[in-house]
Write a protein that holds these residues in place. Structure first.
Motif, PDB file in Angstrom:
ATOM      1  N   SER A 202       0.867  -1.170   0.000  1.00 46.99           N
ATOM      2  CA  SER A 202       0.000   0.000   0.000  1.00 46.99           C
ATOM      3  C   SER A 202       0.907   1.223   0.000  1.00 46.99           C
ATOM      4  CB  SER A 202      -0.881   0.019   1.242  1.00 46.99           C
ATOM      5  OG  SER A 202      -0.079   0.127   2.417  1.00 46.99           O
ATOM      6  N   LEU A 203       0.338   2.384  -0.341  1.00 49.89           N
ATOM      7  CA  LEU A 203       1.130   3.606  -0.262  1.00 49.89           C
ATOM      8  C   LEU A 203       1.529   3.882   1.177  1.00 49.89           C
ATOM      9  CD1 LEU A 203       2.357   6.136  -1.495  1.00 49.89           C
ATOM     10  CD2 LEU A 203       0.127   7.255  -1.244  1.00 49.89           C
ATOM     11  N   GLY A 204       0.602   3.619   2.115  1.00 49.55           N
ATOM     12  CA  GLY A 204       0.919   3.859   3.518  1.00 49.55           C
ATOM     13  C   GLY A 204       2.133   3.073   3.981  1.00 49.55           C
ATOM     14  N   ILE A 207       5.361   4.554   2.445  1.00 50.56           N
ATOM     15  CA  ILE A 207       5.773   5.778   3.139  1.00 50.56           C
ATOM     16  C   ILE A 207       6.507   5.441   4.429  1.00 50.56           C
ATOM     17  CG2 ILE A 207       4.885   7.768   4.432  1.00 50.56           C
ATOM     18  CD1 ILE A 207       2.743   8.060   2.250  1.00 50.56           C
ATOM     19  N   VAL A 246      -0.653  12.260  -3.184  1.00 52.58           N
ATOM     20  CA  VAL A 246      -0.258  11.409  -2.054  1.00 52.58           C
ATOM     21  C   VAL A 246      -1.397  11.341  -1.041  1.00 52.58           C
ATOM     22  CG1 VAL A 246       1.412  11.088  -0.194  1.00 52.58           C
ATOM     23  CG2 VAL A 246       2.173  11.988  -2.419  1.00 52.58           C
ATOM     24  N   THR A 249      -4.532   9.396  -2.346  1.00 45.51           N
ATOM     25  CA  THR A 249      -4.382   7.939  -2.339  1.00 45.51           C
ATOM     26  C   THR A 249      -4.447   7.393  -0.917  1.00 45.51           C
ATOM     27  OG1 THR A 249      -3.020   8.088  -4.329  1.00 45.51           O
ATOM     28  CG2 THR A 249      -2.937   6.023  -3.106  1.00 45.51           C
ATOM     29  N   LEU A 250      -3.829   8.087   0.015  1.00 39.65           N
ATOM     30  CA  LEU A 250      -3.899   7.654   1.419  1.00 39.65           C
ATOM     31  C   LEU A 250      -5.343   7.672   1.921  1.00 39.65           C
ATOM     32  CD1 LEU A 250      -0.778   9.435   2.952  1.00 39.65           C
ATOM     33  CD2 LEU A 250      -1.081   6.977   2.608  1.00 39.65           C
ATOM     34  N   GLN A 251      -6.099   8.662   1.528  1.00 36.88           N
ATOM     35  CA  GLN A 251      -7.505   8.733   1.943  1.00 36.88           C
ATOM     36  C   GLN A 251      -8.300   7.564   1.364  1.00 36.88           C
ATOM     37  OE1 GLN A 251      -8.398  12.717   0.543  1.00 36.88           O
ATOM     38  NE2 GLN A 251      -8.106  13.618   2.574  1.00 36.88           N
ATOM     39  N   GLU A 253      -7.123   4.629   0.550  1.00 34.60           N
ATOM     40  CA  GLU A 253      -6.698   3.417   1.256  1.00 34.60           C
ATOM     41  C   GLU A 253      -7.362   3.326   2.625  1.00 34.60           C
ATOM     42  OE1 GLU A 253      -2.256   2.634  -0.682  1.00 34.60           O
ATOM     43  OE2 GLU A 253      -2.425   3.350   1.391  1.00 34.60           O
ATOM     44  N   ALA A 254      -7.429   4.458   3.317  1.00 30.55           N
ATOM     45  CA  ALA A 254      -8.061   4.467   4.641  1.00 30.55           C
ATOM     46  C   ALA A 254      -9.545   4.137   4.536  1.00 30.55           C
ATOM     47  CB  ALA A 254      -7.853   5.822   5.306  1.00 30.55           C
ATOM     48  N   SER A 259      -5.489  -1.306   5.836  1.00 32.04           N
ATOM     49  CA  SER A 259      -4.505  -1.480   6.903  1.00 32.04           C
ATOM     50  C   SER A 259      -5.181  -1.909   8.208  1.00 32.04           C
ATOM     51  CB  SER A 259      -3.708  -0.184   7.119  1.00 32.04           C
ATOM     52  OG  SER A 259      -4.566   0.864   7.535  1.00 32.04           O
TER      53      SER A 259
END
Length: 389
Positions: A202-204, A207, A246, A249-251, A253-254, A259
Motif C-alpha cells: 500500500s502507499l501507507g 511511506i 499522495v 491515495t492515502l484517503q 486506502e483508509a 490497513s
C-alpha cells in the motif's frame, strides 16, 4: 533476516508460528488471510510428472507497526524457471512509461540510471538507453533508480528498500511501480496472492518503510497494469515536495480499510465466494453441453483454479504464448498447457481468460483470426462475467 521464526503458545496449548515483519522487522505481525496449502505458482511441472505437486501454506499477515501486508512464515519454495514471456500490453507499457517520465522530468534526460530486476513489468533500460541515459556501473549512485514490479519478489522487503535508497544519488528520483493492495482488496483479486510475491504494498506501507531509510514520497500515479498498480516517486526526505496525489491515495486506502486487520480478514470469505462462483459457472456450461478451454497459464492460475476446485473435468486444457510452458501443467489442478494454435483448432464455446488483467489483448488477438469463431469470453474476477468479443 527479518523473517526469523519464533513460536507462541495459544490458549489451548498448541503452537502458533509468528515472525518479524519483512519490512520494519517489528514483531507485532498478525495473520489476516489464510488461503490454505497451495502449490508453488511458477513451478509448472511436465504434464506427465507423477505424484502430487508440493504445497506450502499461503497466508497474508499484517504488521501493526508499518502496516505492511505480507506472506506469512513460509520459506522460499522451488526456483522460478524463466518460462513466461512479456505480454504486448507490458511491453507497450514500458515504452510509454519512459516517454512519460522523461517528459515530466526533463532533467533526467541523459543522466545516470539504475534498474532493479523488473520481473513482470517489462524492463525500462532499453528505452532509457535510447533516450540517452547512461546505465550506472559498479556501485555508482544513480539520478534515476527504477523498480518495476521487482520488490514484491524480495523476501526481505525492508532490506531491499534500503538498497534502493543507497543507490539514489542526491537530487535523484526513485520510481517504484507495484501491484497496489487497494485494487487487489476491493477487486477481490485473490489469485494475485501467491508464493514468490512476498509483499502486497500500500502507499501507507511504502511511506513508512521509505522513512526508515531517509526517503519520502513526492507523488503517486495509478496505473492500469496487472489489475491496478501504483507508481510512486520518492526522493531523499529533505528534497521531496509531496503533492496532493499522495493525500488522495492515502484517503482512498483508509476508506477501504486495507490497513485494518478486521477489514482485511473479510477478504478470505470474498475469495472463497468468488472461487465457488467460478466453479458453479463452469459446471453450468458443462451441463449445457458447452466446451470450455482456458487462455493463459500465469502465475496466478494455480491459486485461482485450486480454490475454485477446477480440474481437467471442467477445463480440459489451457493455452499460453510461452513455448516453454507447452507440455507442462498448472500445478495443483493438473490442467495441461498447450499452444494457442490448439485453442484455435478446437474453437471452444467458451474461453476462460486466466490472464484476466490483459483480457482486452487476449480477446483482440483471438478475434483477429477471421473475426473469431463466435466464442464467449469468460473473465473470472471479481466475479465470473462474460465479455463480448
Amino acid at each position: 533476516m527479518v523473517t526469523d521464526l519464533v513460536t507462541d503458545t495459544m490458549p489451548g496449548g498448541e503452537e502458533m508460528a509468528s515472525f518479524s515483519c519483512r519490512g520494519c522487522a517489528g514483531d507485532d505481525v498478525v495473520p489476516v488471510v489464510d488461503l490454505g496449502a497451495q502449490p508453488c505458482a511458477d513451478h509448472f511441472p511436465p504434464v506427465d510428472t507423477p505424484g502430487e505437486d508440493p504445497r506450502w501454506p499461503l497466508e497474508l499477515w499484517l504488521c501493526r507497526g508499518c502496516k505492511l501486508v505480507q506472506l506469512g512464515p513460509v520459506e522460499p519454495q522451488l526456483p522460478e524457471p524463466p518460462l513466461a514471456v512479456e505480454s504486448a500490453t507490458s511491453i507497450a507499457h514500458a515504452e510509454a512509461s519512459v516517454k512519460e517520465l522523461l517528459a515530466d522530468h526533463p532533467d533526467l534526460n541523459g543522466r545516470v540510471v539504475f534498474e532493479f530486476a523488473s520481473h513482470h513489468g517489462g524492463s525500462w533500460l532499453d528505452h532509457l538507453r535510447a533516450a540517452g541515459c547512461r546505465i550506472a556501473t559498479g556501485d555508482e549512485r544513480a539520478d534515476l533508480v527504477v523498480d518495476v514490479h521487482g520488490i514484491a519478489h524480495e523476501p526481505a522487503v525492508g532490506e531491499m528498500m534500503k538498497l534502493r535508497a543507497d543507490r539514489l544519488a542526491p537530487g535523484g528520483l526513485l520510481v517504484l511501480e507495484f501491484h497496489h493492495l487497494l485494487p487487489l482488496f476491493i477487486g477481490n483479486q485473490f489469485d494475485t496472492i501467491r508464493h514468490g510475491h512476498w509483499s502486497y504494498l500500500s502507499l501507507g506501507a511504502v511511506i513508512r518503510l521509505g522513512a526508515l531509510y531517509g526517503l519520502a514520497v513526492e507523488s503517486v500515479q495509478r496505473i492500469d497494469m496487472f489489475g491496478g498498480s501504483l507508481r510512486v516517486m520518492l526522493r531523499h526526505e529533505d528534497e521531496a515536495q509531496p503533492d496532493e496525489s499522495v493525500l488522495e491515495t492515502l484517503q482512498d486506502e483508509a476508506a477501504a480499510g486495507i490497513s485494518d486487520e478486521i477489514q482485511l480478514a473479510g477478504f478470505q470469505e470474498a475469495a472463497w465466494h468468488a472461487a465457488g462462483a467460478l466453479h458453479d459457472e463452469l459446471v453450468r456450461h458443462q451441463q449445457a453441453g458447452r466446451m470450455v478451454l482456458g487462455y493463459g497459464a500465469p502465475s496466478k492460475a494455480p491459486v485461482l483454479l485450486d480454490l475454485s476446485k477446477v480440474g481437467t473435468d471442467l477445463l480440459p486444457f489451457t493455452v499460453d504464448a510461452a513455448p516453454g510452458k507447452h507440455g507442462r501443467r498448472i500445478p495443483g489442478c493438473g490442467v495441461p498447457i498447450r499452444s494457442i494454435d490448439d485453442l484455435r483448432a478446437v474453437q471452444p464455446d467458451v474461453v476462460l481468460i486466466l490472464t484476466w488483467d490483459i483480457a482486452d489483448e487476449v480477446i483482440s488477438q483471438l478475434e483477429a483470426d477471421a473475426g473469431g469463431w463466435g466464442a464467449t469470453y469468460l473473465v473470472p474476477l471479481p466475479e465470473p462475467h462474460e465479455v463480448v468479443g
